[in-house]
Design a protein around this motif. Structure first.
Motif, PDB file in Angstrom:
ATOM      1  N   LYS A 125      48.032  42.268  21.626  1.00 13.92           N
ATOM      2  CA  LYS A 125      49.438  42.366  21.264  1.00 13.92           C
ATOM      3  C   LYS A 125      49.561  42.116  19.768  1.00 13.92           C
ATOM      4  O   LYS A 125      48.883  41.249  19.216  1.00 13.92           O
ATOM      5  CB  LYS A 125      50.278  41.334  22.030  1.00 13.92           C
ATOM      6  CG  LYS A 125      50.381  41.591  23.518  1.00 13.92           C
ATOM      7  CD  LYS A 125      51.303  40.564  24.170  1.00 13.92           C
ATOM      8  CE  LYS A 125      51.467  40.836  25.654  1.00 13.92           C
ATOM      9  NZ  LYS A 125      52.401  39.866  26.305  1.00 13.92           N
ATOM     10  N   VAL A 126      50.434  42.881  19.134  1.00 10.35           N
ATOM     11  CA  VAL A 126      50.629  42.709  17.689  1.00 10.35           C
ATOM     12  C   VAL A 126      52.072  42.317  17.416  1.00 10.35           C
ATOM     13  O   VAL A 126      52.990  42.745  18.114  1.00 10.35           O
ATOM     14  CB  VAL A 126      50.272  44.003  16.928  1.00 10.35           C
ATOM     15  CG1 VAL A 126      48.775  44.255  16.968  1.00 10.35           C
ATOM     16  CG2 VAL A 126      51.019  45.202  17.497  1.00 10.35           C
ATOM     17  N   PRO A 127      52.292  41.484  16.392  1.00  7.03           N
ATOM     18  CA  PRO A 127      53.642  40.942  16.137  1.00  7.03           C
ATOM     19  C   PRO A 127      54.518  41.825  15.256  1.00  7.03           C
ATOM     20  O   PRO A 127      55.741  41.669  15.252  1.00  7.03           O
ATOM     21  CB  PRO A 127      53.353  39.620  15.434  1.00  7.03           C
ATOM     22  CG  PRO A 127      52.074  39.881  14.698  1.00  7.03           C
ATOM     23  CD  PRO A 127      51.273  40.810  15.575  1.00  7.03           C
ATOM     24  N   ASP A 128      53.901  42.738  14.482  1.00 10.40           N
ATOM     25  CA  ASP A 128      54.694  43.525  13.551  1.00 10.40           C
ATOM     26  C   ASP A 128      53.996  44.844  13.251  1.00 10.40           C
ATOM     27  O   ASP A 128      52.854  45.070  13.663  1.00 10.40           O
ATOM     28  CB  ASP A 128      54.969  42.745  12.265  1.00 10.40           C
ATOM     29  CG  ASP A 128      53.702  42.180  11.630  1.00 10.40           C
ATOM     30  OD1 ASP A 128      52.660  42.864  11.666  1.00 10.40           O
ATOM     31  OD2 ASP A 128      53.745  41.051  11.110  1.00 10.40           O
ATOM     32  N   THR A 129      54.697  45.691  12.501  1.00 10.57           N
ATOM     33  CA  THR A 129      54.169  47.029  12.209  1.00 10.57           C
ATOM     34  C   THR A 129      52.881  46.994  11.390  1.00 10.57           C
ATOM     35  O   THR A 129      51.928  47.723  11.711  1.00 10.57           O
ATOM     36  CB  THR A 129      55.248  47.872  11.502  1.00 10.57           C
ATOM     37  OG1 THR A 129      56.386  47.994  12.371  1.00 10.57           O
ATOM     38  CG2 THR A 129      54.720  49.267  11.187  1.00 10.57           C
ATOM     39  N   PRO A 130      52.774  46.189  10.324  1.00  7.82           N
ATOM     40  CA  PRO A 130      51.507  46.147   9.579  1.00  7.82           C
ATOM     41  C   PRO A 130      50.317  45.770  10.460  1.00  7.82           C
ATOM     42  O   PRO A 130      49.226  46.343  10.326  1.00  7.82           O
ATOM     43  CB  PRO A 130      51.765  45.086   8.502  1.00  7.82           C
ATOM     44  CG  PRO A 130      53.243  45.148   8.280  1.00  7.82           C
ATOM     45  CD  PRO A 130      53.830  45.393   9.645  1.00  7.82           C
TER      46      PRO A 130
END
Length: 327
Positions: free
Chosen positions: A8-13
């Motif tokens: 899971k990733v927290p943001d677009t970058p």
């Protein structure tokens, strides 16, 4: 299904960095990619869950257009009051697709990226150039009743399955993406690719690029629009043919028109030629028939799908007739 890593990733970058890994795939609703993974058609080494990204907004813009986040659910987009008022063809298109359960999970970005439902693509026992480049196209000599008649090649006749995309093609939407090298705005007509000799290349998106939002342009006469879908059964079925249309009628003359077709093309099929034919004509059956004939002029049928040409014409005439009667 081969083993894969799930993150899971927290943001677009962070999402873009994770996508740089070879054979990584973004996942949101998972309504298409998970099925393909179970069938060993998609084999990502890493799934990048982007559901924590802030891409859920539907925003009205100062220029009169609307920005739709890539993670907006299909149901939320279809029932949004501004969409229903300003772009009814888009709402109708979404609600004609899939089932309520799937629409509650499927996202705008995922819908843009969904792959064909050609049965030969889905069955690994048959040759498919989309699935295995250079292996051949079993659909051409096989049972091809549901396959495309526009935009085909000797390497692929698979139909693009989306309803939503047909409406967006008619509207001339713009797809915004972000990658390691920055952002891009891709006109809808340039996003999906024709099969040509490389049917496995389906879209104009780089491996590390993420769809962030779609912009619907200000188009006042899109309020006078309609999406008509013809299918084998009343629900949860892909189109045999479909039409997304909008008309600008002033003083008994069509001043401008938008026409796109589904169920017949290898990509969402906007017919600018049909739009040009309609412009300047009165809104009547003769004008609509002329546009329909023009839209299907380049159709190339196979042994089981020649019926689509006449059916697409009738679908378009009916959609234009309905739209012309909207006050």
């Amino acid at each position: 299904m081969q083993p894969f890593k799930y993150i899971k990733v927290p943001d677009t970058p962070a999402a873009i960095r994770a996508a740089g890994i070879n054979q990584a795939k973004f996942i949101a609703g998972g309504t298409n990619v998970l099925d393909l993974m179970k069938l060993d058609i998609e084999k990502p080494r890493q799934l990048v869950d982007i559901n924590q990204l802030s891409l859920y907004k539907i925003e009205e813009l100062q220029n009169g257009g609307i920005r739709v986040g890539a993670l907006v659910k299909n149901s939320d987009l279809a029932y949004n009051p501004a969409i229903k008022k300003n772009y009814p063809l888009l709402s109708e298109a979404i609600l004609s697709g899939a089932s309520p359960q799937l629409r509650n999970m499927a996202t705008t970005g995922g819908n843009l990226m969904q792959r064909t439902r050609c049965p030969y693509f889905y069955s690994t026992d048959f040759a498919c150039n989309k699935r295995v480049p250079g292996s051949g196209c079993a659909a051409i000599s096989g049972y091809n009743r549901m396959n495309a008649v526009l935009g085909t090649s000797d390497h692929c006749i698979a139909t693009h399955p989306s309803d939503m995309c047909v409406a967006m093609a008619a509207l001339g939407a713009v797809i915004h993406v972000q990658g390691a090298k920055g952002t891009r705005a891709i006109p809808f007509a340039d996003f999906h690719l024709l099969p040509g000799q490389t049917p496995h290349l389906e879209h104009n998106l780089k491996a590390d690029e993420l769809i962030t939002h779609v912009e619907l342009p200000p188009l006042a006469y899109a309020a006078r629009s309609h999406y008509l879908k013809v299918r084998d059964r009343a629900s949860y079925e892909f189109a045999l043919t479909s039409a997304a249309v909008a008309l600008d009628i002033q003083n008994g003359i069509i001043k401008a028109a938008r026409v796109a077709l589904g169920g017949v093309g290898t990509k969402p099929w906007r017919s600018i030629a049909a739009e040009q034919v309609l412009t300047g004509l009165p809104p009547n059956t003769a004008s609509y028939q002329k546009a329909a004939d023009t839209a299907m002029l380049d159709a190339k049928p196979n042994k089981d799908n020649a019926y689509k040409i006449e059916l697409a014409k009738r679908t378009l005439v009916r959609a234009l007739t309905t739209t012309g009667e909207i006050s």
